[in-house]
Scaffold this active site. Sequence first.
Site, mmCIF file in Angstrom:
data_model
loop_
_atom_site.group_PDB
_atom_site.id
_atom_site.type_symbol
_atom_site.label_atom_id
_atom_site.label_comp_id
_atom_site.label_asym_id
_atom_site.label_seq_id
_atom_site.Cartn_x
_atom_site.Cartn_y
_atom_site.Cartn_z
ATOM 1 N N GLU A 75 2.314 6.408 -6.995
ATOM 2 C CA GLU A 75 1.265 7.273 -7.527
ATOM 3 C C GLU A 75 1.615 8.744 -7.319
ATOM 4 O O GLU A 75 1.562 9.557 -8.256
ATOM 5 C CB GLU A 75 -0.071 6.957 -6.854
ATOM 6 C CG GLU A 75 -0.614 5.583 -7.183
ATOM 7 C CD GLU A 75 -1.780 5.168 -6.284
ATOM 8 O OE1 GLU A 75 -2.395 6.044 -5.638
ATOM 9 O OE2 GLU A 75 -2.083 3.958 -6.243
ATOM 10 N N TYR A 100 0.825 -1.204 0.000
ATOM 11 C CA TYR A 100 0.000 0.000 0.000
ATOM 12 C C TYR A 100 0.867 1.265 0.000
ATOM 13 O O TYR A 100 0.703 2.126 -0.877
ATOM 14 C CB TYR A 100 -0.970 -0.051 1.176
ATOM 15 C CG TYR A 100 -2.203 0.812 1.036
ATOM 16 C CD1 TYR A 100 -2.526 1.451 -0.154
ATOM 17 C CD2 TYR A 100 -3.048 1.007 2.113
ATOM 18 C CE1 TYR A 100 -3.646 2.242 -0.260
ATOM 19 C CE2 TYR A 100 -4.172 1.797 2.018
ATOM 20 C CZ TYR A 100 -4.471 2.416 0.820
ATOM 21 O OH TYR A 100 -5.574 3.196 0.727
#
Length: 164
Positions: free
Chosen positions: A93, A86
Amino acid sequence: MIVHCAIGIVPSSVVLTGFQVMSRVFLTWAVTHSVREVQSEDSVLLFVAAWTVTEIIRYSFYTFSLLNHLPYLIKWARYTFFIVLYPMGVSGELLTIYAALPHVQKMGLYSVTLPNKYNFSFDYHAFLILVMISYIPLFPQLYFHMIRQRKKVLGHAGDYSKVE
């Protein structure tokens, strides 16, 4: 993926899954595809690798659960690998969006300036900055939700040696 949630094949929230799918489409199309200069960034590899491993684990988990034969290793991987994957995905990102910012600003990509017949303006560069800022409140909530899920499903540290 969203349809699987909506019809109950997988026990996930339609809203959270919808948000995840839309964010992936956004990052893939509206950032990485649209800003060719970022396509060779290591950050793209970072988020694509994290997404790929996550989905392999997630759908292995769902498949074996549907077959009523869930190996403990897959259950453990589903509720453990996110601890690294995660943050890895989110880092990729954010770094990709950050790398796209100067190119978006220079090109005026997806921006609408005034004056125009709709009397409307949109600054895609500013929008991307707001998207990046939105990670500040959202990431901890989602991450700690998974930590709570992990504790609920796997129990305490002493229980990790179980084999089903």
